[in-house]
Design a protein around this motif. Structure first.
Motif, PDB file in Angstrom:
ATOM      1  N   ARG A 132     -17.388   8.357  -0.518  1.00 11.60           N
ATOM      2  CA  ARG A 132     -16.548   7.302  -0.822  1.00 11.60           C
ATOM      3  C   ARG A 132     -17.555   5.989  -0.782  1.00 11.60           C
ATOM      4  N   ARG A 181      -7.588   9.199 -15.340  1.00 13.35           N
ATOM      5  CA  ARG A 181      -6.602   9.649 -14.477  1.00 13.35           C
ATOM      6  C   ARG A 181      -5.401  10.253 -15.043  1.00 13.35           C
ATOM      7  N   GLU A 219      -6.208   3.593  -6.444  1.00 17.17           N
ATOM      8  CA  GLU A 219      -6.406   4.986  -5.832  1.00 17.17           C
ATOM      9  C   GLU A 219      -5.354   4.992  -4.503  1.00 17.17           C
ATOM     10  N   GLN A 220      -4.908   3.892  -3.891  1.00 15.36           N
ATOM     11  CA  GLN A 220      -4.104   3.838  -3.030  1.00 15.36           C
ATOM     12  C   GLN A 220      -2.789   4.154  -3.264  1.00 15.36           C
ATOM     13  N   ARG A 221      -2.364   3.520  -4.412  1.00 11.35           N
ATOM     14  CA  ARG A 221      -1.028   3.576  -4.793  1.00 11.35           C
ATOM     15  C   ARG A 221      -0.583   4.835  -5.662  1.00 11.35           C
ATOM     16  N   THR A 234      -1.847   8.664  -6.306  1.00  8.47           N
ATOM     17  CA  THR A 234      -2.632   9.582  -5.626  1.00  8.47           C
ATOM     18  C   THR A 234      -3.116  10.739  -6.389  1.00  8.47           C
ATOM     19  N   ASP A 235      -2.481  10.992  -7.540  1.00  4.23           N
ATOM     20  CA  ASP A 235      -2.787  12.212  -8.353  1.00  4.23           C
ATOM     21  C   ASP A 235      -4.061  11.837  -9.131  1.00  4.23           C
ATOM     22  N   GLU A 263       5.513   7.939  -7.742  1.00  4.19           N
ATOM     23  CA  GLU A 263       5.762   8.730  -8.608  1.00  4.19           C
ATOM     24  C   GLU A 263       6.651   8.308  -9.808  1.00  4.19           C
ATOM     25  N   THR A 287       2.685   4.624  -1.141  1.00  4.76           N
ATOM     26  CA  THR A 287       2.009   5.572  -1.960  1.00  4.76           C
ATOM     27  C   THR A 287       3.083   6.245  -2.899  1.00  4.76           C
ATOM     28  N   THR A 306     -12.924  12.774  -1.758  1.00  9.50           N
ATOM     29  CA  THR A 306     -12.278  12.863  -0.444  1.00  9.50           C
ATOM     30  C   THR A 306     -13.192  12.614   0.581  1.00  9.50           C
ATOM     31  N   PRO A 336      -7.578  11.525  -8.442  1.00  5.45           N
ATOM     32  CA  PRO A 336      -8.021  10.279  -7.825  1.00  5.45           C
ATOM     33  C   PRO A 336      -9.650  10.264  -8.368  1.00  5.45           C
ATOM     34  N   THR A 351       0.888  -1.151   0.112  1.00  2.00           N
ATOM     35  CA  THR A 351       0.180  -0.073  -0.017  1.00  2.00           C
ATOM     36  C   THR A 351       0.792   1.310  -0.189  1.00  2.00           C
TER      37      THR A 351
END
Ligand SMILES: N[C@@H](CCC(=O)N[C@@H](CS)C(=O)NCC(=O)O)C(=O)O
Length: 234
Positions: A104, A33, A88-90, A92-93, A8, A5, A99, A95, A3
């Protein structure tokens, strides 16, 4: 599955095929995305040529040998709904999960509802070969769409004011709608669904998953041939 994050710099590979509605969900989310990825084409068994060899990393990491499968950095995951959440977890840009915690929850509920209400009858239409079974699947799909149309009375998108993972789960229906029409689904879409479908075709992710007319024709021809074969053997 990790998990972390810190993604990048991690590369992403998508294992899928245009004809698979589950793979379409993931391809849509990736493109919507704006995530860069490369595609490894793995056709479903029924579509695979006789000499196709499954990539070893796919055999090792897709426990049911099913597409879609995603690689992020060194990690792999198969199964469309868990993949959408994992992305979504890995990453984050941009999404596709809101929020707000209540929203959710609603997105997840609607993803599950679309999966249950739409996918079974949708697949029942093209895998159906007896007219009665096809008609039942068409009726069930229409009933599902009437229910979903009510969600769209309150908002432009399936949940709230932006596209979410609920759109990713719904989009395969819109991708194959012309094909479903040719295979016997003749009911008109409820107007809010038709408007939603049009809005979806304007999304960035749509371009990555929409079928060419050749793909639509291939889909229809495959299932017409499948029906002829089934009906000849019964
Ligand atoms: N529950 C899975 C279902 C995936 C699935 O059924 N994929 C099919 C293709 S559409 C598949 O790979 N079947 C195995 C095969 O054809 O070899 C998901 O949501 O990803």
């Amino acid at each position: 599955m990790s998990t972390d994050t810190d993604t990048e710099t991690e590369s992403v590979s998508f294992y899928g095929h245009w004809i698979c509605p589950f793979a379409t969900r993931v391809a849509f989310a990736l493109a919507q995305r704006g995530i860069e990825y490369d595609t490894v084409n793995v056709a479903p068994l029924a579509v695979r040529g006789p000499h196709f060899v499954l990539p070893p990393e796919f055999v090792a990491n897709s426990p049911r040998l099913e597409i879609p499968m995603l690689r992020i950095g060194p990690d792999y995951l198969a199964d469309s709904m868990p993949i959408l959440e994992w992305m979504e977890q890995r990453i984050t840009d941009s999404p596709l999960l809101p929020t707000d915690e209540n929203e959710r929850i609603e997105v997840r509920q609607r993803m599950a509802q679309i999966d249950r209400l739409v996918f079974r009858p949708m697949i029942g239409i093209y895998y159906g070969h007896e007219p009665e079974r096809i008609a039942q699947s068409c009726a069930a799909l229409s009933a599902a769409l009437v229910e979903i149309a009510q969600w769209l009375q309150q908002s432009e998108w399936l949940v709230g004011s932006e596209p979410t993972l609920a759109e990713a789960v719904m989009i395969p229906l819109y991708v194959r709608l012309d094909g479903l029409r040719a295979l016997g689904f003749t009911d008109a879409l409820p107007s809010t669904i038709e408007q939603h479908r049009q809005r979806c075709t304007e999304l960035k992710g749509w371009t990555a998953v929409q079928w060419t007319s050749e793909e639509s024709t291939e889909f229809v021809d495959r299932f017409l041939a499948y029906r002829r074969k089934q009906n000849a053997s019964t």
